[in-house]
Design an enzyme around this catalytic site. Sequence first.
Site, PDB file in Angstrom:
ATOM      1  N   ASN A 190       0.824  -1.227   0.000  1.00  0.00           N
ATOM      2  CA  ASN A 190       0.000   0.000   0.000  1.00  0.00           C
ATOM      3  C   ASN A 190       0.856   1.274   0.000  1.00  0.00           C
ATOM      4  O   ASN A 190       0.325   2.371   0.125  1.00  0.00           O
ATOM      5  CB  ASN A 190      -0.972   0.018   1.185  1.00  0.00           C
ATOM      6  CG  ASN A 190      -0.261   0.123   2.523  1.00  0.00           C
ATOM      7  OD1 ASN A 190       0.969   0.075   2.583  1.00  0.00           O
ATOM      8  ND2 ASN A 190      -1.025   0.257   3.593  1.00  0.00           N
ATOM      9  N   ARG A 196      -5.252 -21.016   0.794  1.00  0.00           N
ATOM     10  CA  ARG A 196      -6.072 -21.268  -0.404  1.00  0.00           C
ATOM     11  C   ARG A 196      -5.229 -21.783  -1.556  1.00  0.00           C
ATOM     12  O   ARG A 196      -5.670 -22.604  -2.338  1.00  0.00           O
ATOM     13  CB  ARG A 196      -6.759 -19.967  -0.850  1.00  0.00           C
ATOM     14  CG  ARG A 196      -7.925 -19.525   0.013  1.00  0.00           C
ATOM     15  CD  ARG A 196      -8.780 -18.489  -0.727  1.00  0.00           C
ATOM     16  NE  ARG A 196      -8.048 -17.304  -1.123  1.00  0.00           N
ATOM     17  CZ  ARG A 196      -7.803 -16.266  -0.328  1.00  0.00           C
ATOM     18  NH1 ARG A 196      -8.232 -16.274   0.920  1.00  0.00           N
ATOM     19  NH2 ARG A 196      -7.130 -15.216  -0.775  1.00  0.00           N
ATOM     20  N   TYR A 245       4.888  -2.657  17.597  1.00  0.00           N
ATOM     21  CA  TYR A 245       5.658  -3.462  16.636  1.00  0.00           C
ATOM     22  C   TYR A 245       5.978  -4.826  17.233  1.00  0.00           C
ATOM     23  O   TYR A 245       5.718  -5.868  16.625  1.00  0.00           O
ATOM     24  CB  TYR A 245       6.933  -2.706  16.285  1.00  0.00           C
ATOM     25  CG  TYR A 245       7.809  -3.372  15.246  1.00  0.00           C
ATOM     26  CD1 TYR A 245       7.369  -3.526  13.936  1.00  0.00           C
ATOM     27  CD2 TYR A 245       9.091  -3.823  15.574  1.00  0.00           C
ATOM     28  CE1 TYR A 245       8.194  -4.113  12.980  1.00  0.00           C
ATOM     29  CE2 TYR A 245       9.916  -4.403  14.616  1.00  0.00           C
ATOM     30  CZ  TYR A 245       9.465  -4.546  13.322  1.00  0.00           C
ATOM     31  OH  TYR A 245      10.269  -5.125  12.367  1.00  0.00           O
TER      32      TYR A 245
HETATM   33  P1  NAD Z   1       9.956  -0.990   4.904  1.00  0.00           P
HETATM   34  O1  NAD Z   1       9.154  -0.028   5.705  1.00  0.00           O
HETATM   35  O2  NAD Z   1      10.975  -0.462   3.974  1.00  0.00           O
HETATM   36  O3  NAD Z   1       9.003  -1.945   4.069  1.00  0.00           O
HETATM   37  C1  NAD Z   1       7.741  -2.352   4.521  1.00  0.00           C
HETATM   38  C2  NAD Z   1       6.794  -2.354   3.331  1.00  0.00           C
HETATM   39  O4  NAD Z   1       5.504  -2.798   3.790  1.00  0.00           O
HETATM   40  C3  NAD Z   1       6.592  -0.958   2.724  1.00  0.00           C
HETATM   41  O5  NAD Z   1       6.743  -1.005   1.332  1.00  0.00           O
HETATM   42  C4  NAD Z   1       5.175  -0.586   3.127  1.00  0.00           C
HETATM   43  O6  NAD Z   1       4.566   0.306   2.236  1.00  0.00           O
HETATM   44  C5  NAD Z   1       4.515  -1.958   3.184  1.00  0.00           C
HETATM   45  N1  NAD Z   1       3.321  -2.004   4.025  1.00  0.00           N
HETATM   46  C6  NAD Z   1       3.198  -1.601   5.318  1.00  0.00           C
HETATM   47  N2  NAD Z   1       1.932  -1.826   5.747  1.00  0.00           N
HETATM   48  C7  NAD Z   1       1.265  -2.364   4.702  1.00  0.00           C
HETATM   49  C8  NAD Z   1      -0.076  -2.812   4.506  1.00  0.00           C
HETATM   50  N3  NAD Z   1      -0.988  -2.735   5.478  1.00  0.00           N
HETATM   51  N4  NAD Z   1      -0.437  -3.319   3.296  1.00  0.00           N
HETATM   52  C9  NAD Z   1       0.473  -3.401   2.290  1.00  0.00           C
HETATM   53  N5  NAD Z   1       1.749  -2.998   2.420  1.00  0.00           N
HETATM   54  C10 NAD Z   1       2.141  -2.485   3.610  1.00  0.00           C
HETATM   55  O7  NAD Z   1      10.607  -1.995   5.960  1.00  0.00           O
HETATM   56  P2  NAD Z   1      11.744  -3.096   5.752  1.00  0.00           P
HETATM   57  O8  NAD Z   1      12.919  -2.674   6.524  1.00  0.00           O
HETATM   58  O9  NAD Z   1      11.897  -3.418   4.315  1.00  0.00           O
HETATM   59  O10 NAD Z   1      11.105  -4.333   6.513  1.00  0.00           O
HETATM   60  C11 NAD Z   1      10.397  -5.334   5.794  1.00  0.00           C
HETATM   61  C12 NAD Z   1       9.929  -6.415   6.743  1.00  0.00           C
HETATM   62  O11 NAD Z   1      11.047  -7.032   7.380  1.00  0.00           O
HETATM   63  C13 NAD Z   1       9.008  -5.911   7.854  1.00  0.00           C
HETATM   64  O12 NAD Z   1       8.000  -6.859   8.080  1.00  0.00           O
HETATM   65  C14 NAD Z   1       9.925  -5.829   9.051  1.00  0.00           C
HETATM   66  O13 NAD Z   1       9.228  -6.009  10.257  1.00  0.00           O
HETATM   67  C15 NAD Z   1      10.889  -6.972   8.790  1.00  0.00           C
HETATM   68  N6  NAD Z   1      12.179  -6.701   9.444  1.00  0.00           N
HETATM   69  C16 NAD Z   1      13.051  -5.800   8.907  1.00  0.00           C
HETATM   70  C17 NAD Z   1      14.241  -5.540   9.558  1.00  0.00           C
HETATM   71  C18 NAD Z   1      15.245  -4.560   9.011  1.00  0.00           C
HETATM   72  O14 NAD Z   1      16.277  -4.349   9.649  1.00  0.00           O
HETATM   73  N7  NAD Z   1      15.016  -3.956   7.869  1.00  0.00           N
HETATM   74  C19 NAD Z   1      14.551  -6.195  10.758  1.00  0.00           C
HETATM   75  C20 NAD Z   1      13.607  -7.081  11.289  1.00  0.00           C
HETATM   76  C21 NAD Z   1      12.433  -7.347  10.609  1.00  0.00           C
END
Ligand code: NAD
Length: 341
Positions: A55, A129, A168
């Site tokens: 989104n 699914r 979170y």
């Molecule tokens: P980011 O914010 O760059 O990417 C998250 C993406 O999810 C974004 O593109 C955002 O638009 C999308 N998004 C958020 N809510 C949404 C929704 N309701 N519907 C559709 N899209 C949605 O973050 P990131 O660093 O790329 O992290 C990606 C994933 O990895 C996350 O789940 C995060 O918890 C996990 N993670 C990342 C890290 C890190 O260091 N980057 C560490 C631990 C976990």
Amino acid sequence: MEHTATTGEKPMRQPDADRPRTLRRAVVTGGAGFVGSHLCDRLRAEGAEVVCVDNLLTGSTDNLRGLADDPGFTLEVRDVCEPFDVAGPVDLVAHLASPASPLDYARHPLETLRAGSHGTANALDLAHRKGARFLLASTSEVYGDPLVHPQPESYWGNVNPVGPRSQYDEAKRYAEALTTAYRSTLGVDTVIVRLFNTYGPRMRRGDGRAVPAFVTQALAGEPLTVAGDGSQTRSLCYVDDTVAGLLAAAAADHPGPVNLGNPVELSILDLARRIRDLCGSGSPVGFVPRPVDDPGLRRPDIALARAALGWQPVVDVDKGLAMTVEWFARLLAEHAAGPRA
Ligand code: NAD
Ligand code: UDP
């Protein structure tokens, strides 16, 4: 919170451990974000069709520029918190949609809780699914401010359920519990990976995380905003390594949870100084107050990832930071040059 899984459908047959998985088509939620966009690139490079569902709350189509004209890639701009479907067969649902930086989830607490709860349920329903493998991108934040160091998967964590990081941490803990229940009750083929701090190109400039903050400050000659005395630690994994770990987890049969991170641990002050040196910058360190509940120590125990996935990080931290600095320097130069005619 209640989630009803779609009923009347056959649970997926458990995968045959002797047969290699085929990965022809993947759905990546959060695929326009930092980690997700690299995952989309890598899946396409390996020949899988990719449907990205995002989104654009914290992500950007800029991250997907390289895939814009790729017929094997589709972007569906939608909120995963609403039930959604994807036409055609799907072998993998990689669920990454969630704000991830402390600044982002402080700005979007309800969206973060919904992405971890409703969003995870909808992504799990899709995997159910389609008979697809489901990968949950969980986090080292499930360990909270850890009292065990380094953190093995068997550690249950030390999380403040009403603190400023709770939206979170608890969303991800709930997402892990939901994933576990779909596996045990509906037979969905799931894997939970706990990502530790990942860094690299495509981190958002203003997302508030330490690496983009220090790099942009050092390149601008501004003070580096080190929180507290900078003695808290993190273990930084370059994004290519993290993505290799995600693919290894997708291809394996292991349900996790499995830590994915780089066990090389740095203090935040050391990180700031390394980045300043790599930028050739004269920025001073400007100490700022430490956020409430900021974890003091973080380092993954990756024995399980090594044994079960055959995975370990290979990118040296100074090399990874240098590639990240180079990317940010190019981005800032493009911005300074203004829009192209
Ligand atoms: P980011 O914010 O760059 O990417 C998250 C993406 O999810 C974004 O593109 C955002 O638009 C999308 N998004 C958020 N809510 C949404 C929704 N309701 N519907 C559709 N899209 C949605 O973050 P990131 O660093 O790329 O992290 C990606 C994933 O990895 C996350 O789940 C995060 O918890 C996990 N993670 C990342 C890290 C890190 O260091 N980057 C560490 C631990 C976990
Ligand atoms: N941090 C800092 N200055 C900043 C941003 C972050 O000192 O400008 C610190 C932060 O307080 C934490 C560490 O760097 O101790 C890592 O923060 P980040 O937001 O990158 O990741 P997380 O807290 O989610 O591990």
